[in-house]
Motif scaffolding. Sequence first.
Motif, short mmCIF file in Angstrom:
data_model
loop_
_atom_site.label_atom_id
_atom_site.label_comp_id
_atom_site.label_asym_id
_atom_site.label_seq_id
_atom_site.Cartn_x
_atom_site.Cartn_y
_atom_site.Cartn_z
N SER A 163 0.81 -1.43 -0.08
CA SER A 163 -0.16 0.15 0.05
C SER A 163 1.08 1.25 0.12
O SER A 163 0.58 2.25 -0.83
N ARG A 164 1.76 1.17 0.86
CA ARG A 164 2.78 2.46 0.90
C ARG A 164 3.49 2.77 -0.41
O ARG A 164 3.77 3.83 -0.74
N LEU A 165 4.03 1.69 -0.86
CA LEU A 165 4.99 1.70 -2.06
C LEU A 165 3.96 2.08 -3.19
O LEU A 165 4.47 2.97 -4.15
N SER A 166 3.05 1.38 -3.41
CA SER A 166 1.94 2.08 -4.53
C SER A 166 1.69 3.52 -4.39
O SER A 166 1.61 4.21 -5.36
N SER A 167 1.34 3.79 -3.12
CA SER A 167 0.87 5.36 -2.97
C SER A 167 1.91 6.23 -3.05
O SER A 167 2.15 7.41 -3.74
N PHE A 168 3.29 5.71 -2.87
CA PHE A 168 4.46 6.64 -3.15
C PHE A 168 4.76 6.80 -4.47
O PHE A 168 4.79 8.14 -4.98
N TYR A 169 4.76 5.73 -5.49
CA TYR A 169 5.02 6.06 -6.93
C TYR A 169 3.64 6.79 -7.39
O TYR A 169 3.81 7.49 -8.37
N LYS A 170 2.54 6.56 -6.78
CA LYS A 170 1.41 7.23 -7.64
C LYS A 170 1.24 8.80 -7.14
O LYS A 170 1.25 9.63 -8.18
N THR A 171 1.84 8.98 -6.01
CA THR A 171 1.73 10.37 -5.59
C THR A 171 3.02 11.10 -6.31
O THR A 171 2.86 12.21 -6.63
N ALA A 172 4.17 10.50 -6.50
CA ALA A 172 5.05 10.87 -7.20
C ALA A 172 4.80 11.19 -8.71
O ALA A 172 5.18 12.21 -9.19
N GLU A 173 4.08 10.29 -9.38
CA GLU A 173 3.59 10.69 -10.58
C GLU A 173 2.44 12.03 -10.68
O GLU A 173 2.74 12.58 -11.65
N GLU A 174 1.81 11.95 -9.65
CA GLU A 174 0.85 13.12 -9.66
C GLU A 174 1.43 14.51 -9.29
O GLU A 174 1.20 15.32 -9.83
N LEU A 175 2.66 14.41 -8.55
CA LEU A 175 3.56 15.56 -8.45
C LEU A 175 4.42 15.93 -9.61
O LEU A 175 5.23 16.88 -9.53
N GLY A 176 4.63 14.87 -10.42
CA GLY A 176 5.59 15.10 -11.53
C GLY A 176 6.84 14.67 -11.12
O GLY A 176 7.89 15.27 -11.88
N LEU A 177 7.09 13.87 -10.16
CA LEU A 177 8.40 13.49 -9.67
C LEU A 177 9.10 12.24 -10.08
O LEU A 177 8.44 11.37 -10.39
N GLU A 178 10.11 12.43 -10.69
CA GLU A 178 10.82 11.35 -11.26
C GLU A 178 11.60 10.62 -10.23
O GLU A 178 12.17 11.16 -9.25
N VAL A 179 11.51 9.30 -10.00
CA VAL A 179 12.20 8.44 -8.99
C VAL A 179 12.89 7.31 -9.75
O VAL A 179 12.40 6.35 -10.18
N PRO A 180 14.10 7.46 -9.82
CA PRO A 180 15.16 6.57 -10.51
C PRO A 180 15.08 5.10 -9.68
O PRO A 180 14.72 5.16 -8.42
N ASP A 181 15.23 3.83 -10.38
CA ASP A 181 14.99 2.84 -9.64
C ASP A 181 16.11 2.49 -8.42
O ASP A 181 15.78 1.96 -7.57
N GLU A 182 17.22 3.15 -8.64
CA GLU A 182 18.27 3.15 -7.42
C GLU A 182 17.88 3.94 -6.32
O GLU A 182 18.60 3.87 -5.17
N TYR A 183 16.55 4.82 -6.29
CA TYR A 183 16.36 5.22 -5.33
C TYR A 183 15.31 4.53 -4.29
O TYR A 183 15.08 5.04 -3.29
N ILE A 184 15.04 3.42 -4.81
CA ILE A 184 14.10 2.54 -4.07
C ILE A 184 14.93 1.39 -3.53
O ILE A 184 15.39 0.44 -4.37
N LYS A 185 15.03 1.26 -2.25
CA LYS A 185 15.67 0.35 -1.47
C LYS A 185 14.59 -0.59 -0.74
O LYS A 185 13.67 -0.31 -0.45
N GLU A 186 15.23 -1.76 -0.04
CA GLU A 186 14.40 -2.52 0.80
C GLU A 186 15.14 -3.00 2.08
O GLU A 186 16.28 -3.31 1.65
N ALA A 187 14.55 -2.84 3.07
CA ALA A 187 14.93 -3.10 4.46
C ALA A 187 13.98 -3.75 5.32
O ALA A 187 12.65 -3.16 5.19
N ALA A 188 13.93 -4.74 6.16
CA ALA A 188 13.02 -4.95 7.06
C ALA A 188 12.32 -4.06 8.10
O ALA A 188 13.43 -3.11 8.40
N TYR A 189 11.31 -3.88 8.43
CA TYR A 189 10.89 -3.25 9.54
C TYR A 189 11.60 -3.24 10.78
O TYR A 189 12.10 -4.29 11.10
N ARG A 190 12.10 -2.25 11.24
CA ARG A 190 12.65 -2.09 12.70
C ARG A 190 14.21 -2.52 12.49
O ARG A 190 14.81 -2.89 13.42
N ASP A 191 14.60 -2.74 11.32
CA ASP A 191 15.97 -3.27 11.21
C ASP A 191 17.10 -2.13 11.00
O ASP A 191 16.93 -1.51 9.89
#
Length: 337
Positions: free
Chosen positions: A195-223
């Motif tokens: 939900s959060r990731l989809s909202s991030f991409y959708k909001t970025a699109e609405e704002l005209g914000l470019e998000v390079p793939d290398e800007y998206i990373k993954e780590a466990a919660y509380r890690d």
Amino acid sequence: MVSMKDISVTCGVSVATVSKALNNHSDIGEETKEHIRKVAKEMGYFPNSAAKALKTNRTYNLGVLFVDDDQSGLKHDYFSYVLDSFKRTAEQRGYDMTFINCCKTRTNKMSYLEHSMYRGFDGVAIACIDFYDPEVVELVRSDIPVVTIDHLFNNRIAIISDNVKGMKDLLTFVYNKGHRHIAYIHGMDSAVTQSRLSSFYKTAEELGLEVPDEYIKEAAYRDTKGSFAQTQELLDLPNPPTCILYPDDFASFGGINAITERGLNIPQDISIAGYDGIRIGRHLEPQLTTLRQDTEQVGAKAAESLVNLIEHPKTTLIQQVVVEGEVFEGRSVGTII
């Protein structure tokens, strides 16, 4: 042990009248109720839970199935407050709360459903667990009233933090501060993360914000270690971000360590924002910008919905209850002119 018969003799009324007074029936006058309750208390009367269960077909006990991946238990910053609110609300409605044994080394060999039936729970709340575990699915599909927190099942009440709006509000806040190079370290795969990731991409699109793939990373919660490593990778990019969003406030501490280790300052050199709104984030310097989830409402609505489902099964709607959070501005996101 004092019985209702003893109370009836002392008060000069029938046992039936004592029972009605102690159970707050409407056909007994308030003055009579108060007198009988006062006498019962003075005599040291306590209702027998087993007898009450036989009469009402309820134990007035709610089960809670809760465990997170890193086994933090009630030290979990977000869910500890959710469960505290759940407990207080349940108690106000006359119910106790008991945790279901969810240890991976269980020796009693009972499934979650068997444990719930053995304990005689009137209903069960499920939070922060592997919702795809066959034992969890078995419990959800049973006849026991169930409410889930932050996960959706068909034909079950779900109490959900508004992760879509929450991420939209947080990203929009950072964008309005002038940032155009925004990275996001999201949590491991789950309904919340999706939900959060989809909202991030959708909001970025609405704002005209470019998000390079290398800007998206993954780590466990509380890690904190995972967030530390991912932050290092983001800082090593030829065109590093000016702001990094973290999966949760606790994980952001790893990012803070990586940033300060480089000799960089927050927010002068780079901005950061967390998610959840845990109290310790307000005591950092600079104060952490975050999306503060309403743990009080999430816990309270979960308890209220579960009790209503138990007491009014025919009229309680099976629905998704969405609880909104709010951006806590803090001071860890600077303004870019």
